[in-house]
Design a protein around this motif. Structure first.
Motif, PDB file in Angstrom:
ATOM      1  N   ALA A 160      -1.855  -3.873   9.964  1.00  0.00           N
ATOM      2  CA  ALA A 160      -1.008  -2.587   9.943  1.00  0.00           C
ATOM      3  C   ALA A 160      -0.289  -2.776   8.383  1.00  0.00           C
ATOM      4  CB  ALA A 160       0.138  -3.089  10.959  1.00  0.00           C
ATOM      5  N   HIS A 161      -0.042  -4.016   7.848  1.00  0.00           N
ATOM      6  CA  HIS A 161       0.441  -4.125   6.480  1.00  0.00           C
ATOM      7  C   HIS A 161      -0.696  -3.422   5.576  1.00  0.00           C
ATOM      8  CE1 HIS A 161       3.856  -5.115   4.385  1.00  0.00           C
ATOM      9  NE2 HIS A 161       3.024  -5.805   3.577  1.00  0.00           N
ATOM     10  N   ARG A 162      -1.734  -3.781   5.795  1.00  0.00           N
ATOM     11  CA  ARG A 162      -2.840  -3.335   5.064  1.00  0.00           C
ATOM     12  C   ARG A 162      -3.498  -2.090   5.148  1.00  0.00           C
ATOM     13  NH1 ARG A 162      -2.976  -4.955   0.936  1.00  0.00           N
ATOM     14  NH2 ARG A 162      -5.182  -4.478   0.599  1.00  0.00           N
ATOM     15  N   CYS A 163      -2.607  -1.437   5.963  1.00  0.00           N
ATOM     16  CA  CYS A 163      -3.058   0.097   6.700  1.00  0.00           C
ATOM     17  C   CYS A 163      -2.427   1.021   5.475  1.00  0.00           C
ATOM     18  CB  CYS A 163      -3.164   0.118   7.994  1.00  0.00           C
ATOM     19  SG  CYS A 163      -3.701   1.542   8.650  1.00  0.00           S
ATOM     20  N   LEU A 164      -3.526   2.008   5.203  1.00  0.00           N
ATOM     21  CA  LEU A 164      -2.762   3.316   4.376  1.00  0.00           C
ATOM     22  C   LEU A 164      -1.925   4.091   5.351  1.00  0.00           C
ATOM     23  CD1 LEU A 164      -6.213   3.711   2.374  1.00  0.00           C
ATOM     24  CD2 LEU A 164      -4.157   2.901   1.516  1.00  0.00           C
ATOM     25  N   TRP A 183      -8.519 -23.057   4.219  1.00  0.00           N
ATOM     26  CA  TRP A 183      -8.966 -22.980   3.051  1.00  0.00           C
ATOM     27  C   TRP A 183      -7.942 -23.112   1.840  1.00  0.00           C
ATOM     28  CZ3 TRP A 183     -10.616 -17.176   4.626  1.00  0.00           C
ATOM     29  CH2 TRP A 183     -11.615 -17.278   5.578  1.00  0.00           C
ATOM     30  N   ARG A 197      -6.487  -9.505   5.904  1.00  0.00           N
ATOM     31  CA  ARG A 197      -5.659  -9.427   4.774  1.00  0.00           C
ATOM     32  C   ARG A 197      -6.125  -9.160   3.310  1.00  0.00           C
ATOM     33  NH1 ARG A 197      -1.538 -14.511   5.024  1.00  0.00           N
ATOM     34  NH2 ARG A 197      -0.517 -13.955   6.825  1.00  0.00           N
ATOM     35  N   LEU A 198      -7.571  -9.462   3.456  1.00  0.00           N
ATOM     36  CA  LEU A 198      -8.486  -9.065   2.165  1.00  0.00           C
ATOM     37  C   LEU A 198      -8.759  -7.656   2.229  1.00  0.00           C
ATOM     38  CD1 LEU A 198     -10.336 -12.286   1.557  1.00  0.00           C
ATOM     39  CD2 LEU A 198      -8.367 -11.563   0.108  1.00  0.00           C
ATOM     40  N   ARG A 199      -8.598  -6.843   3.263  1.00  0.00           N
ATOM     41  CA  ARG A 199      -9.389  -5.571   3.476  1.00  0.00           C
ATOM     42  C   ARG A 199      -8.179  -4.442   3.462  1.00  0.00           C
ATOM     43  NH1 ARG A 199     -14.303  -4.966   2.439  1.00  0.00           N
ATOM     44  NH2 ARG A 199     -14.563  -3.116   4.064  1.00  0.00           N
ATOM     45  N   THR A 200      -8.434  -3.374   3.213  1.00  0.00           N
ATOM     46  CA  THR A 200      -7.694  -2.145   3.337  1.00  0.00           C
ATOM     47  C   THR A 200      -8.090  -1.511   4.453  1.00  0.00           C
ATOM     48  OG1 THR A 200      -7.510  -2.193   1.097  1.00  0.00           O
ATOM     49  CG2 THR A 200      -6.294  -0.235   1.966  1.00  0.00           C
ATOM     50  N   GLU A 228      -7.228 -13.947   7.749  1.00  0.00           N
ATOM     51  CA  GLU A 228      -7.553 -14.026   6.247  1.00  0.00           C
ATOM     52  C   GLU A 228      -8.367 -13.077   5.881  1.00  0.00           C
ATOM     53  OE1 GLU A 228      -5.709 -16.074   4.178  1.00  0.00           O
ATOM     54  OE2 GLU A 228      -4.702 -17.217   5.530  1.00  0.00           O
ATOM     55  N   CYS A 229      -9.445 -12.977   6.620  1.00  0.00           N
ATOM     56  CA  CYS A 229     -10.409 -11.650   6.133  1.00  0.00           C
ATOM     57  C   CYS A 229      -9.706 -10.203   6.280  1.00  0.00           C
ATOM     58  CB  CYS A 229     -11.326 -11.638   7.052  1.00  0.00           C
ATOM     59  SG  CYS A 229     -12.538 -13.138   6.645  1.00  0.00           S
ATOM     60  N   LEU A 270       0.766  -1.268  -0.141  1.00  0.00           N
ATOM     61  CA  LEU A 270      -0.061  -0.035  -0.012  1.00  0.00           C
ATOM     62  C   LEU A 270       0.797   1.304   0.250  1.00  0.00           C
ATOM     63  CD1 LEU A 270      -2.624  -1.355   2.532  1.00  0.00           C
ATOM     64  CD2 LEU A 270      -3.137  -0.384   0.189  1.00  0.00           C
ATOM     65  N   LYS A 271       2.032   1.078   0.326  1.00  0.00           N
ATOM     66  CA  LYS A 271       2.725   2.310   0.760  1.00  0.00           C
ATOM     67  C   LYS A 271       3.792   2.416  -0.290  1.00  0.00           C
ATOM     68  CE  LYS A 271       1.764   0.294   4.272  1.00  0.00           C
ATOM     69  NZ  LYS A 271       1.624  -0.674   5.244  1.00  0.00           N
ATOM     70  N   ILE A 319     -11.559   1.779   6.074  1.00  0.00           N
ATOM     71  CA  ILE A 319     -11.119   3.024   5.996  1.00  0.00           C
ATOM     72  C   ILE A 319     -11.561   4.314   6.346  1.00  0.00           C
ATOM     73  CG2 ILE A 319     -10.204   4.564   4.177  1.00  0.00           C
ATOM     74  CD1 ILE A 319      -9.812   2.280   2.386  1.00  0.00           C
ATOM     75  N   ASN A 320     -12.871   4.318   6.365  1.00  0.00           N
ATOM     76  CA  ASN A 320     -13.296   5.641   7.045  1.00  0.00           C
ATOM     77  C   ASN A 320     -14.172   5.524   8.184  1.00  0.00           C
ATOM     78  OD1 ASN A 320     -12.989   6.954   4.551  1.00  0.00           O
ATOM     79  ND2 ASN A 320     -14.513   5.820   3.648  1.00  0.00           N
ATOM     80  N   TRP A 335      -3.883  -7.349  -7.141  1.00  0.00           N
ATOM     81  CA  TRP A 335      -4.561  -8.630  -6.745  1.00  0.00           C
ATOM     82  C   TRP A 335      -4.609  -9.829  -7.588  1.00  0.00           C
ATOM     83  CZ3 TRP A 335      -6.864  -8.878  -1.821  1.00  0.00           C
ATOM     84  CH2 TRP A 335      -6.602  -7.756  -1.058  1.00  0.00           C
ATOM     85  N   ARG A 363     -16.154 -13.023  10.049  1.00  0.00           N
ATOM     86  CA  ARG A 363     -15.847 -12.670   8.766  1.00  0.00           C
ATOM     87  C   ARG A 363     -16.880 -11.725   8.355  1.00  0.00           C
ATOM     88  NH1 ARG A 363     -15.975 -17.728   5.067  1.00  0.00           N
ATOM     89  NH2 ARG A 363     -15.009 -16.808   3.212  1.00  0.00           N
ATOM     90  N   THR A 374      -9.574 -17.458  10.377  1.00  0.00           N
ATOM     91  CA  THR A 374     -10.612 -16.716   9.440  1.00  0.00           C
ATOM     92  C   THR A 374     -10.200 -15.372   9.581  1.00  0.00           C
ATOM     93  OG1 THR A 374     -12.155 -18.571   9.845  1.00  0.00           O
ATOM     94  CG2 THR A 374     -12.959 -16.404   9.058  1.00  0.00           C
TER      95      THR A 374
END
Lengths: 419, 794
Positions: free
Chosen positions: B773-777, A306, B728-731, B725-726, A69-70, B613-614, A100, B604, B722
């Motif tokens: 944290a990794h998926r965080c802007l 999964w 990791r799919l989000r931002t 994994e969930c 992201l960064k 994000i918001n 993705w 999930r 779960t």
């Protein structure tokens, strides 16, 4: 091994090389390399997207897209020199966002499509675009890696697949055979068929279909069938698998409860036209005959979490590769439902030695479906596993921590299938 | 002797030899004589005399010259004088003796002469008398011859006359025969009639060419035909007694009626009577079939069998007995013909009996099939026993028929069917139990009470199943009771016990329990299904209990009750146990999966539906996390009712206080700021890799152990994975990340106590926060203290 030469050269943002070096040095350990000669590892940043360079049939080449992201995301072109066991890597910048999904054109080595996240201030949108890579990288570059890492090249944007009206892109798939002018993209609950025109610089939406139903329907994955003159695709949404005829853009079959939970991935058997494999969050891999949607032909439950990816081998469809978030890659031998259930019928010409032939005959009993190998090199969830388009005995798997592992089908099995 | 020797003096040498021989012989005799003397103790004659001594006066070889010479030479004078005197005395004595003897002999001779003369006279007289007798006899003979000559003619006439007389009597008998026969028939003395006819038959047959005889024969035949007709009528007449029937048949046989026909007639007659009995039974049998309203037969099985036995079987026995008396064991006729008849009759009888009994058996079987009541078995067993007993009697009467084997087969089939029914009943009972459990599990929830006590439910289910098994065993055991006749058949001693009861019933039931239990894992649907998780848990415990104790108990009980003599292979206890354990394991795994799925679905949804994000700055732990903890606690309670605590790794007492800063400071810091600069990446990757090297690979959906901690660990693992994994799919936005931090800390506070190894929870939560944290802007982690405050606030 040339990997050692690469150790000196990590420069710029190419921290991946360190990992590569780390892993390569591990492999160079004499004991390990002796026992595991089929193994090659590469370490990348967080990544989910992996594809073989489909149009390339000579060199073993994979494309990997990173997720960050960064920082500027990259597409790594991984060349694997089979003879010398050397991994070469070229990096292309992918500025628009984290990748993705990635898919390479089956007709043009230089063209690929990605699904990527575009983040504005408070919004994340998944878009898709078709790109062309620099000419010199198309067929692999053997120039010094120092150059490429010091000066990473950029992808050339051919066209966007405009999805503003349709929602987030889940995946893009190319027409499996043909001139590489047709694409399907799945956006939320829409199936979009694109025609690439003017040497792929313009994408025209030729037809669409929408999945209607209650609730928020979202496609998670889709594949284009190589059979039936490429007129069929299959999509997965939630726990259902649907088949579509792209001429009429209408549904032709629907496996309502294909998996107990979300279906993560699909693949068509390249040699058997009605056969389809699917995998999902119920840890199962299921094999379907689309003419009978009530019952799977076969069901495997080997993973302990999964299953994110399932792939048939392009030539020997008994070999099925699955990747799972239990960090394992499993190679299964599904002889009973393959197109060549009793092994190839080959001439004896290839057998130089009569004795070999003799031994072969003894072991040539119908094989049982079995797990060939479980690969545990990954330490994080494996989201993608792909066969090489050039070498049918070679495959790569990518885990979230960015480790790419290239493995080979065990030699014994290979000979068993071939002979 | 002296004379002869002197007479032969001229031939001396020869004589000498002879004399020597004689001397020898005489010597031998003397010797023998001497020995006799010796024996009788008589004094030996002085000194041993030389037998050849010529000087011995009494010796045979006495030589006077030698004797005198010797005397003169040896003896003195006085002795000679004595000798001489002695000699003279002896001579005198001898002379007188001789005179006496001569005199006596003479007298005797004279008297003998007189006697002979007298005899001569007497014989002459006798001869005359004999002559006289001879003449008389001659006269008598002559007379006698004359008389017999005169009488001869008359004698012949008399003989002829007496012959004629007997012939006439016979003829008279013949002529009178028709009348006699008629009379006999009138008097119903059929036996007499047949005897008469039997006497006359051959004669009539012989002289049938003569018209008069032929007439008689015709008459007789007519009469006899009518007689046999009457006999047959009587024979056919149902009312006649067995005795009368026997008589009839005997007479008919004597009348040369074809035995086969008689047999057939007899049997068909018996057949019709027996058919009636069967028809009555049949009617009884068909009643329940016709009346749909009454599902149970009007009469019980014992009654039915009783009637069958008393009616049909006993009549059949009677028929067989009389038939055998009539046709087979008829002792009066020991001819080859009768043997042939007996053989033929036997065959007929066997087919007859087999026909009827097969009909009867089919009815019995149909009736037995109606016997479905699963309660008390004793009535059925008694009925079967009676049935079998009666058939034994029947079989004894008629050993060649297959009645006995067929009957035993029916009993065996009935027993097998019964065992099958019991197995079915047990299965139904088990399913009913499960339904009850389901209801019990569902009911309180509706009523809003506490959740039902699983342990009590389990105990009651287990006990009722065991009781049911025991009662079924008792019922089945009746089949092998000592007082039941068929219980000592080899089938009931061996196969029934081992294959029927042990394998078919008990092992089958245990297997079906396991199978039913396993089905809950397979058919319950992948989406959690309709099976309540508590039922899965309960079944799992039930199977485990079976594995540890119940199976071996039940099998021991069975083996004790049914002393299995059969050596056929039986399912081993261990294999059953392993099957049960497998089922238990599968159920428990499935339970973990289902419960894990329920929790992870919550997580999930909560991750997928939120705009991370918001989002606003976290002020609270999200409700879903509290819900997760609540659910986990209730699962913990639920599992705790049935399973033991299990072992956990030692953990520090203040685990809940474990600072999140561990990763938020050191590890997170590097993760938050992964730079693509060449200096940093080494550390980042090394750190994360090294950390992963030391943390073991986590199998998410892995088999669990039979204890609470392991089960809870499994559920939590599934849920958190779960979650990971969930995420990791989000931002995420900054506050999104902070919310995750808060949530994870909250989970951290409460989940550690449930799992075997708290590090596992830590690791997964670390991963979640790290991935977020990794998926965080805009990765700006929240202060640990603030997080703690928020969590403490609830």
């Amino acid at each position: 091994m040339s990997g050692s030469s690469r150790t000196d050269s990590p420069k710029g943002r190419d921290h991946l090389l360190v990992a590569l070096q780390l892993k390569l040095s591990e492999i160079q350990d004499p004991i390990r390399s002796a026992s595991r000669e089929d193994l090659q590892e590469v370490k990348l940043a967080e990544a989910r997207a992996l594809t073989p360079q489909t149009a390339e049939t000579d060199a073993i080449r994979f494309l990997v897209g990173t997720q960050s992201l960064k920082y500027d995301n990259q597409i790594h072109i991984i060349d694997f020199d089979d003879e010398n066991n050397i991994i070469n890597k070229n990096v292309l910048l992918h500025h628009v966002g984290e990748i993705w999904q990635i898919s390479a054109s089956p007709a043009d080595k230089g063209i690929l499509a990605t699904c990527y996240n575009q983040t504005s201030d408070s919004k994340v949108m998944t878009c898709a675009a078709v790109w062309r890579m620099p000419k010199e990288l198309e067929s692999g570059s053997h120039e010094s890696p120092d150059d490429s890492s010091s000066n990473p090249q950029t992808l050339e944007l051919l066209c966007h697949l405009d999805n503003t009206a349709h929602g987030n892109m889940a995946c893009v798939v190319w027409e499996p055979v043909g001139d590489g002018k047709k694409l399907i993209s799945l956006a939320d609950n829409n199936v979009l068929l694109w025609d690439l025109q003017e040497s792929s610089t313009q994408a025209v939406l030729s037809s669409t279909a929408a999945l209607e139903g209650k609730g928020q329907l979202k496609f998670t994955s889709g594949r284009w069938s190589p059979h039936h003159n490429c007129t069929q695709i299959a999509t997965a949404n939630d726990i259902a698998i649907r088949g579509w005829d792209i001429r009429s853009m209408s549904q032709i079959y629907c496996i309502e409860n294909a998996h107990g939970q979300l279906v993560r991935d699909l693949d068509f058997n390249p040699n058997k036209q009605y056969y389809l494999a699917s995998c999902g969050d119920d840890c199962k891999v299921k094999f379907w005959d689309t003419r009978n949607v009530n019952e799977p032909v076969k069901s495997l439950e080997e993973h302990s979490h999964w299953v994110w990816s399932v792939r048939y081998n392009h030539s020997h469809d008994q070999l099925v590769l699955t990747g799972s978030s239990d960090s394992r890659v499993i190679l299964s031998n599904m002889v009973s439902i393959s197109s060549e259930p009793f092994g190839h019928l080959v001439d004896d010409d290839e057998l130089s030695d009569q004795e070999d032939h003799h031994q072969e005959e003894k072991t040539k009993e119908p094989l049982q479906d079995s797990i060939i190998a479980t690969y545990e090199e990954h330490e994080d969830s494996v989201y993608a596993a792909e066969w090489s388009s050039a070498d049918p005995w070679l495959f790569a798997s990518l885990s979230y921590d960015g480790r790419l592992v290239i493995n080979r089908v065990p030699r014994a099995l290979k000979y068993h299938i071939l002979l | 002797m002296a004379v002869s020797s002197s007479g032969r003096a001229g031939q001396l040498p020869e004589v000498r030899d002879e004399a020597a021989d004689e001397e020898e012989e005489a010597g031998r005799k003397r010797k023998a004589h001497g020995m006799l003397k010796l024996y009788y103790g008589l004094p030996a004659n002085g000194e041993e005399k030389d037998p050849l001594d010529p000087t011995d006066v009494d010796g045979a070889h006495f030589n006077p010259e030698l004797f005198l010479h010797k005397l003169r030479k040896e003896c003195p004078l006085p002795q000679l004088m004595d000798c001489e005197a002695d000699m003279v005395k002896q001579i005198r004595a001898l002379d007188s003796d001789m005179q006496t003897l001569v005199y006596e002999n003479y007298n005797k001779f004279i008297s003998a002469t007189d006697t002979i003369r007298k005899m001569k006279n007497d014989f002459k007289k006798m001869e005359d008398e004999m002559d006289c007798l001879a003449t008389n006899m001659a006269v008598i003979t002559e007379f006698s011859a004359r008389i017999s000559n005169t009488l001869q003619d008359q004698h012949e006439q008399i003989t002829k006359l007496s012959g004629v007389h007997t012939l006439l009597r016979k003829l008279q008998f013949l002529f009178e025969l028709p009348a006699r026969l008629n009379k006999c028939i009138e008097l119903e003395a059929y036996g007499q009639a047949v005897r008469y006819y039997g006497k006359a038959r051959s004669i009539l047959h012989q002289y049938q060419h003569m018209p008069s005889f032929q007439g008689i024969q015709n008459d007789c035949q007519k009469i006899m035909a009518s007689l046999s007709q009457r006999l047959r009528e009587k024979f056919r007449d149902g009312g006649s007694s067995a005795q009368a029937l026997a008589e009839c048949v005997e007479l008919l046989l004597q009348l040369d009626e074809p035995a086969e026909e008689l047999c057939d007639e007899f049997l068909s007659h018996a057949h019709s009577r027996l058919e009636e009995e069967l028809a009555a039974l049949q009617k009884d049998l068909e009643l329940p079939a016709t009346s749909i309203t009454g599902p149970s037969p009007p009469s019980d099985i014992l009654d039915f069998i009783d009637r069958g036995c008393n009616g049909f079987v006993s009549s059949l026995c009677l028929v067989i007995a009389s038939y055998q008396d009539l046709f087979i064991n008829n002792p009066s006729q020991e001819t080859p013909r009768s043997y042939g008849i007996a053989h033929m009759a036997q065959e007929k009888l066997v087919t007859f009996v087999n026909n009827l009994t097969s009909h009867y058996f089919s009815m019995v079987e149909r009736r037995l099939q109606l016997e479905r009541g699963l309660g008390d078995n004793s009535l059925l067993v008694r009925a079967l026993d009676r049935f079998h007993r009666r058939l034994q009697a029947l079989a004894k009467l008629l050993p060649t028929s297959d009645v006995a084997t067929a009957g035993t087969e029916i009993v065996v089939r009935a027993a097998e069917e019964r065992v099958r029914q019991y197995l079915q009943a047990l299965r139904c009972f088990f399913l009913d139990c499960l339904t009850d459990v389901r209801q019990a599990l569902a009911a309180p929830r509706l009523a809003g009470k506490d959740s039902p006590n699983l342990a009590e439910l389990l105990a009651s289910v287990s006990a009722s199943i065991l009781n049911q098994i025991k009662s079924v065993l008792t019922y089945v055991h009746l089949f092998t009771a000592k007082d039941i006749t068929f219980s000592n058949k080899p089938y009931f001693k061996g196969e029934f016990c081992s294959q029927g009861v042990r394998e078919g019933l008990i092992v089958g039931f245990i297997k079906s329990i396991c199978q039913t239990a396993r089905q809950f894992c397979e058919t319950a649907g992948d989406r959690g299904g309709s099976t309540p998780p508590a039922l899965l848990l309960l079944l799992s415990r039930l199977c485990l209990d079976y594995e540890t104790a119940t199976i071996s108990y039940i099998l021991t009980l069975t083996d004790e009750q049914f002393l299995v003599q059969d050596r056929s292979p039986v399912t081993a206890v261990t294999s059953l146990c392993s099957e049960a354990r497998e089922a238990a394991q599968k159920l428990l795994n499935h339970y973990v999966k289902v419960q894990g799925l329920i929790v992870s679905q919550m997580l999930r949804k909560s991750v997928e539906t939120r705009d991370w994000i918001n989002t606003i700055e976290p002020r609270n732990v999200r409700a879903v996390m509290k819900r997760v903890v609540e659910d986990t606690t209730s699962i913990d309670v639920q599992v705790g009712l049935l399973y033991e605590e299990g072992v956990r790794k030692a953990h520090s007492s203040d685990s809940s206080k474990r600072a999140f800063s561990v990763y938020s400071s050191s590890r997170m810091q590097t993760r938050y700021a992964p730079s693509y600069t060449p200096s940093a990446p080494m550390d980042t990757n090394l750190l994360s890799n090294i950390q992963k090297l030391f943390s073991e690979r986590i199998d998410i959906f892995s088999p669990v152990e039979f204890n609470k901690v392991s089960v809870l660990t499994g559920i939590i693992k599934i849920s958190l994975k779960t979650f990971l994994e969930c995420v990791r799919l989000r931002t995420f936005g900054r506050h999104g990340l902070q919310q995750i931090q808060v949530d994870c800390h909250y989970l951290q506070l409460y989940l550690w106590r449930f799992v075997s190894d708290e590090n596992l929870v830590h690791f997964l939560l670390d991963e979640i926060v790290g991935s977020a944290a990794h998926r965080c802007l805009d990765p700006m982690p929240m202060e640990q203290s603030v997080i703690e405050v928020i969590c403490e606030r609830g």
